[in-house]
Design a protein around this motif. Structure first.
Motif, PDB file in Angstrom:
ATOM      1  N   ARG A  10       0.779  -1.344   0.021  1.00  0.00           N
ATOM      2  CA  ARG A  10       0.053  -0.012   0.027  1.00  0.00           C
ATOM      3  C   ARG A  10       0.756   1.185   0.069  1.00  0.00           C
ATOM      4  O   ARG A  10       0.574   2.203  -0.532  1.00  0.00           O
ATOM      5  CB  ARG A  10      -0.979  -0.023   1.228  1.00  0.00           C
ATOM      6  N   TYR A  11       2.050   1.220   0.613  1.00  0.00           N
ATOM      7  CA  TYR A  11       2.595   2.475   0.931  1.00  0.00           C
ATOM      8  C   TYR A  11       4.037   2.340   0.112  1.00  0.00           C
ATOM      9  O   TYR A  11       4.942   3.224   0.048  1.00  0.00           O
ATOM     10  CB  TYR A  11       3.213   2.498   2.301  1.00  0.00           C
ATOM     11  N   LEU A  14       4.447   5.506  -1.778  1.00  0.00           N
ATOM     12  CA  LEU A  14       5.243   6.606  -0.744  1.00  0.00           C
ATOM     13  C   LEU A  14       6.891   6.292  -0.923  1.00  0.00           C
ATOM     14  O   LEU A  14       7.535   7.346  -0.905  1.00  0.00           O
ATOM     15  CB  LEU A  14       4.432   6.701   0.530  1.00  0.00           C
ATOM     16  N   MET A 100       5.438  15.448   9.849  1.00  0.00           N
ATOM     17  CA  MET A 100       4.515  14.416   9.173  1.00  0.00           C
ATOM     18  C   MET A 100       4.010  13.356   9.951  1.00  0.00           C
ATOM     19  O   MET A 100       3.034  12.792  10.204  1.00  0.00           O
ATOM     20  CB  MET A 100       5.335  13.968   8.058  1.00  0.00           C
ATOM     21  N   ILE A 101       5.006  12.830  10.854  1.00  0.00           N
ATOM     22  CA  ILE A 101       4.648  11.846  11.721  1.00  0.00           C
ATOM     23  C   ILE A 101       3.549  12.085  12.799  1.00  0.00           C
ATOM     24  O   ILE A 101       2.793  11.359  13.226  1.00  0.00           O
ATOM     25  CB  ILE A 101       6.197  11.407  12.582  1.00  0.00           C
ATOM     26  N   LYS A 103       1.109  13.823  12.119  1.00  0.00           N
ATOM     27  CA  LYS A 103       0.014  14.444  11.786  1.00  0.00           C
ATOM     28  C   LYS A 103      -0.789  13.270  11.018  1.00  0.00           C
ATOM     29  O   LYS A 103      -1.837  13.161  10.848  1.00  0.00           O
ATOM     30  CB  LYS A 103      -0.020  15.691  10.590  1.00  0.00           C
ATOM     31  N   TYR A 105      -0.580   8.910   9.511  1.00  0.00           N
ATOM     32  CA  TYR A 105      -0.125   7.557  10.001  1.00  0.00           C
ATOM     33  C   TYR A 105       0.639   7.135   8.446  1.00  0.00           C
ATOM     34  O   TYR A 105      -0.023   7.081   7.634  1.00  0.00           O
ATOM     35  CB  TYR A 105      -1.137   6.532  10.073  1.00  0.00           C
ATOM     36  N   VAL A 106       1.961   6.818   8.813  1.00  0.00           N
ATOM     37  CA  VAL A 106       2.750   6.339   7.672  1.00  0.00           C
ATOM     38  C   VAL A 106       3.496   5.247   8.442  1.00  0.00           C
ATOM     39  O   VAL A 106       4.012   5.538   9.453  1.00  0.00           O
ATOM     40  CB  VAL A 106       3.279   7.186   6.953  1.00  0.00           C
TER      41      VAL A 106
ATOM     42  N   PHE B  17       0.123  10.083  28.660  1.00  0.00           N
ATOM     43  CA  PHE B  17       1.534  10.879  27.907  1.00  0.00           C
ATOM     44  C   PHE B  17       2.349  10.931  29.172  1.00  0.00           C
ATOM     45  O   PHE B  17       1.669  11.033  30.466  1.00  0.00           O
ATOM     46  CB  PHE B  17       1.179  12.280  27.422  1.00  0.00           C
ATOM     47  N   LYS B  76      -6.569  11.864  16.433  1.00  0.00           N
ATOM     48  CA  LYS B  76      -5.276  11.306  16.019  1.00  0.00           C
ATOM     49  C   LYS B  76      -5.244   9.922  16.451  1.00  0.00           C
ATOM     50  O   LYS B  76      -4.460   9.006  15.648  1.00  0.00           O
ATOM     51  CB  LYS B  76      -4.096  12.113  16.673  1.00  0.00           C
ATOM     52  N   ALA B  79      -6.866   8.183  13.687  1.00  0.00           N
ATOM     53  CA  ALA B  79      -6.162   8.188  12.393  1.00  0.00           C
ATOM     54  C   ALA B  79      -5.113   7.467  12.243  1.00  0.00           C
ATOM     55  O   ALA B  79      -4.460   7.085  11.403  1.00  0.00           O
ATOM     56  CB  ALA B  79      -6.064   9.748  11.928  1.00  0.00           C
ATOM     57  N   GLY B  80      -4.788   6.890  13.461  1.00  0.00           N
ATOM     58  CA  GLY B  80      -3.455   5.917  13.542  1.00  0.00           C
ATOM     59  C   GLY B  80      -2.284   6.773  13.971  1.00  0.00           C
ATOM     60  O   GLY B  80      -1.128   5.901  13.963  1.00  0.00           O
ATOM     61  N   VAL B  81      -2.275   8.129  14.236  1.00  0.00           N
ATOM     62  CA  VAL B  81      -1.024   8.813  14.492  1.00  0.00           C
ATOM     63  C   VAL B  81      -0.399   8.336  15.828  1.00  0.00           C
ATOM     64  O   VAL B  81       0.642   8.007  16.013  1.00  0.00           O
ATOM     65  CB  VAL B  81      -1.092  10.145  14.320  1.00  0.00           C
ATOM     66  N   TYR B  82      -1.401   8.479  16.734  1.00  0.00           N
ATOM     67  CA  TYR B  82      -1.003   7.596  18.161  1.00  0.00           C
ATOM     68  C   TYR B  82      -1.613   6.402  18.236  1.00  0.00           C
ATOM     69  O   TYR B  82      -2.591   6.077  17.640  1.00  0.00           O
ATOM     70  CB  TYR B  82      -1.762   8.692  19.400  1.00  0.00           C
ATOM     71  N   LYS B  83      -0.790   5.598  18.990  1.00  0.00           N
ATOM     72  CA  LYS B  83      -1.218   4.139  19.586  1.00  0.00           C
ATOM     73  C   LYS B  83      -1.790   4.279  20.990  1.00  0.00           C
ATOM     74  O   LYS B  83      -1.211   4.818  21.596  1.00  0.00           O
ATOM     75  CB  LYS B  83      -0.076   3.297  19.308  1.00  0.00           C
ATOM     76  N   HIS B  94     -11.874   3.167   4.119  1.00  0.00           N
ATOM     77  CA  HIS B  94     -10.846   4.132   4.062  1.00  0.00           C
ATOM     78  C   HIS B  94     -10.937   5.291   4.660  1.00  0.00           C
ATOM     79  O   HIS B  94     -12.190   5.732   4.746  1.00  0.00           O
ATOM     80  CB  HIS B  94     -10.906   4.131   2.379  1.00  0.00           C
ATOM     81  N   GLU B 100      -4.605  18.000   9.746  1.00  0.00           N
ATOM     82  CA  GLU B 100      -3.872  19.309   9.240  1.00  0.00           C
ATOM     83  C   GLU B 100      -3.780  18.965   7.811  1.00  0.00           C
ATOM     84  O   GLU B 100      -3.111  18.315   7.209  1.00  0.00           O
ATOM     85  CB  GLU B 100      -2.713  19.492   9.967  1.00  0.00           C
ATOM     86  N   ALA B 103      -0.291  17.959   5.665  1.00  0.00           N
ATOM     87  CA  ALA B 103       0.657  17.202   6.637  1.00  0.00           C
ATOM     88  C   ALA B 103       1.523  16.361   5.370  1.00  0.00           C
ATOM     89  O   ALA B 103       0.857  15.379   5.005  1.00  0.00           O
ATOM     90  CB  ALA B 103       0.133  16.570   7.599  1.00  0.00           C
ATOM     91  N   GLY B 104       2.711  16.582   5.304  1.00  0.00           N
ATOM     92  CA  GLY B 104       3.362  15.829   4.159  1.00  0.00           C
ATOM     93  C   GLY B 104       3.824  16.501   2.909  1.00  0.00           C
ATOM     94  O   GLY B 104       4.441  16.101   2.183  1.00  0.00           O
ATOM     95  N   SER B 120       0.468  10.076  -2.389  1.00  0.00           N
ATOM     96  CA  SER B 120       1.228   8.799  -1.835  1.00  0.00           C
ATOM     97  C   SER B 120       0.979   8.670  -0.350  1.00  0.00           C
ATOM     98  O   SER B 120       1.081   7.493   0.389  1.00  0.00           O
ATOM     99  CB  SER B 120       2.513   8.708  -2.394  1.00  0.00           C
ATOM    100  N   VAL B 121       1.077   9.868   0.483  1.00  0.00           N
ATOM    101  CA  VAL B 121       1.083   9.756   1.984  1.00  0.00           C
ATOM    102  C   VAL B 121      -0.348   9.108   2.342  1.00  0.00           C
ATOM    103  O   VAL B 121      -0.656   7.998   3.249  1.00  0.00           O
ATOM    104  CB  VAL B 121       1.285  10.953   2.602  1.00  0.00           C
ATOM    105  N   LEU B 122      -1.342   9.556   1.587  1.00  0.00           N
ATOM    106  CA  LEU B 122      -2.603   9.077   1.980  1.00  0.00           C
ATOM    107  C   LEU B 122      -2.959   7.698   1.096  1.00  0.00           C
ATOM    108  O   LEU B 122      -4.013   7.129   1.377  1.00  0.00           O
ATOM    109  CB  LEU B 122      -3.708  10.147   1.179  1.00  0.00           C
ATOM    110  N   GLY B 123      -1.788   7.129   0.718  1.00  0.00           N
ATOM    111  CA  GLY B 123      -2.164   5.728   0.125  1.00  0.00           C
ATOM    112  C   GLY B 123      -2.438   5.662  -1.364  1.00  0.00           C
ATOM    113  O   GLY B 123      -3.085   4.414  -1.851  1.00  0.00           O
TER     114      GLY B 123
END
Lengths: 270, 253
Positions: A10-11, A14, A100-101, A103, A105-106, B17, B76, B79-83, B94, B100, B103-104, B120-123
């Motif tokens: 998928r990536y 990227l 980027m990290i 904001k 997920y990659v 945190f 976040k 969206a998977g940014v934080y676990k 999807h 933001e 971002a990227g 491509s960041v968005l897949g």
């Protein structure tokens, strides 16, 4: 495992984009652009040859003919600078992509991986200058010349291993950047870029240098390029290949494990 | 209405945190502290605590709460940014995270190059982005600016480009964090129109905004967060009136 492959597929676009970005931006602002990848090693080769081929020349016999000393230097310099720039940029890759990290997920391994690959691609391009100088100075080209690919692959593994490990450590300890610069300098002097190990009289120093896996890679590469002989049939060269390959793959395993264990914590520390 | 399908399930999610009093981010300080025998103290801080809710397909959820209540953290996590420290999140479909816009984006890249990078960041694949390129360019109204490095863009232009790329595919789940407040009035209208179109197709939305009016207009369901805890979940008018009660603001805000 299946999950990882799916996410990689998928990536993969990227990854391609990040590699392209690295190469494009590196030379965007310079007038000569990619020509610099060829010019820069050529110029350093000339300087180093002038200094260590005449000023500090050591005229004892080695297995490498002295007429090919420029090639000897060029091989060492190209491989060393590939490792040093890949590990340096790889080390900073997670931190420099923090915007980027935070904001989106990659998969995070894409950052060190793409930095290493784009540096490696630039390195492969710079081998063109080696081919040109080699042909001019008349290096023997045989079927064994293709074996040069083997140490280059080992070098790639070592670059990724160091980038994975250092990028993780660098998130938690920023001053590792300065420390790594010093370590790189040590590695450089232990890589026999501009001198012959055979000429050394101190056996301990010789032994230490041969423990440097980067030196083993460079030596393998030189043996193939300058002498046109096989590294697989020569016992000493084969030992160096085995040692550097084993070292690189074990380092890669450690790097990947360290990275994977800590990647979820990155966001809290950058 | 037919059978409702679950689009997103947030189950007992907590995030902790460690806010250290003095941030130790280098080896030198760590060694000095170790030598002095000092302990590194952490202040534990729960940004989210035991948050659970389920969204059905087509729900439009407004997330309300004061600054620091955990709204953006919640988005976040989704969206998977934080676990999450504990708990699970199940997503179906999807996700377009518009936390933001851009971002990227790389500031040294031109708009055109950034379409492929951010896409491509968005897949999205390169072929797909190439096929949608004209559509993105047209919607963003950037015209000739597309070949200018993005560092020379105004923030509105960046947001327009980001929005155009992120909405090129109709996502199943759309995450919006204050993004509608960017761009000029004309573009904002266009965004809202595009969004409305998505709503009609039954997209699931999570929306954070400090404009209560906007939340009221766009959402049909609301949750209220306070200090990382979910304190209300229900129809949007009820949650809004509770929020107003808590904060003491009136209708004009």
């Amino acid at each position: 495992m299946k999950k990882y492959i799916e996410s990689f597929m998928r990536y993969r676009f990227l990854l391609m984009e990040l590699i392209k970005k690295g190469i494009k931006l590196k030379y965007r602002r310079s007038y000569l652009g990619l020509i610099w990848t060829l010019l820069e090693p050529l110029l350093t080769m000339l300087v180093l040859t002038a200094v260590f081929g005449s000023l500090f020349a050591n005229h004892s016999e080695t297995k490498y003919p002295s007429s090919l000393f420029p090639i000897y230097i060029l091989c060492g310099r190209l491989l060393y600078s590939c490792f040093s720039s890949a590990s340096k940029i790889g080390m900073k890759s997670v931190r420099s992509n923090q915007a980027m990290i935070k904001k989106v997920y990659v998969p995070k391994y894409l950052y060190p991986l793409s930095s290493v690959i784009y540096n490696y691609v630039i390195f492969l391009l710079s081998l063109i200058i080696l081919a040109i100088v080699g042909i001019i100075l008349g290096i023997p080209i045989t079927w064994h010349s293709f074996e040069a690919i083997i140490p280059i692959i080992v070098l790639f593994v070592m670059c990724i291993a160091s980038a994975m490990f250092l990028s993780t450590v660098c998130v938690f300890f920023r001053d590792i950047e300065y420390l790594w610069d010093v370590i790189l300098m040590l590695i450089m002097y232990c890589s026999a870029i501009f001198y012959h190990v055979e000429n050394m009289h101190n056996e301990t120093v010789k032994f230490v240098i041969q423990l440097n896996p980067l030196y083993c890679i460079i030596e393998n590469f030189r043996y193939v390029v300058i002498l046109g002989k096989s590294i697989i049939t020569d016992p000493q060269e084969l030992w160096m290949l085995g040692y550097s390959a084993a070292f690189s793959f074990i380092a890669l395993a450690i790097g990947v494990i360290v990275f994977k264990k800590n990647q979820d914590k990155f966001i809290l520390h950058i | 209405m037919g059978k409702k399908k679950v689009a997103l399930k947030v189950d007992d999610v907590s995030i902790r945190f460690n806010l250290s009093k003095e941030k130790v981010d280098n080896l030198k300080e760590l060694i000095i502290k170790k030598l002095k025998g000092e302990k590194i103290r952490f202040n534990e801080f729960w940004a989210l605590k035991n948050v659970s809710f389920t969204l059905n397909k087509g729900d439009r959820l407004g997330i309300l709460g004061l600054n620091g209540a955990g709204k953006s953290t919640l988005l976040k996590v989704i969206a998977g940014v934080y676990k999450p420290t504990s708990g699970t999140i199940t997503r179906h479909g999807h996700i377009a995270p518009m936390i933001e816009l851009g971002a990227g984006f790389d500031p040294n890249y031109t708009g055109r190059e950034n379409i492929f990078l951010y896409g491509s960041v968005l897949g999205f694949s390169r072929e797909f982005l190439e096929s949608k390129y004209d559509e993105i360019l047209e919607f963003s109204e950037l015209g000739d600016f597309i070949d200018v490095p993005i560092k020379n863009y105004s923030s509105g232009m960046k947001a327009r480009l980001g929005f155009s790329i992120a909405t090129i595919v109709e996502p199943e789940i759309l995450i919006l964090d204050e993004v509608l407040s960017v761009g000029d009035a004309k573009f904002r209208k266009k965004c809202e129109a595009k969004m409305k179109g998505m709503f009609d197709h039954g997209v699931t939305v999570l929306f954070v905004s400090h404009s209560i009016k906007q939340v009221e207009r766009l959402c049909n369901r609301g949750i209220l967060l306070e200090h990382g805890q979910l304190i209300a979940d229900g129809p949007i008018d009820e949650v809004i009136s509770l929020y107003k009660e808590k904060t003491g603001v009136d209708d004009n805000d």
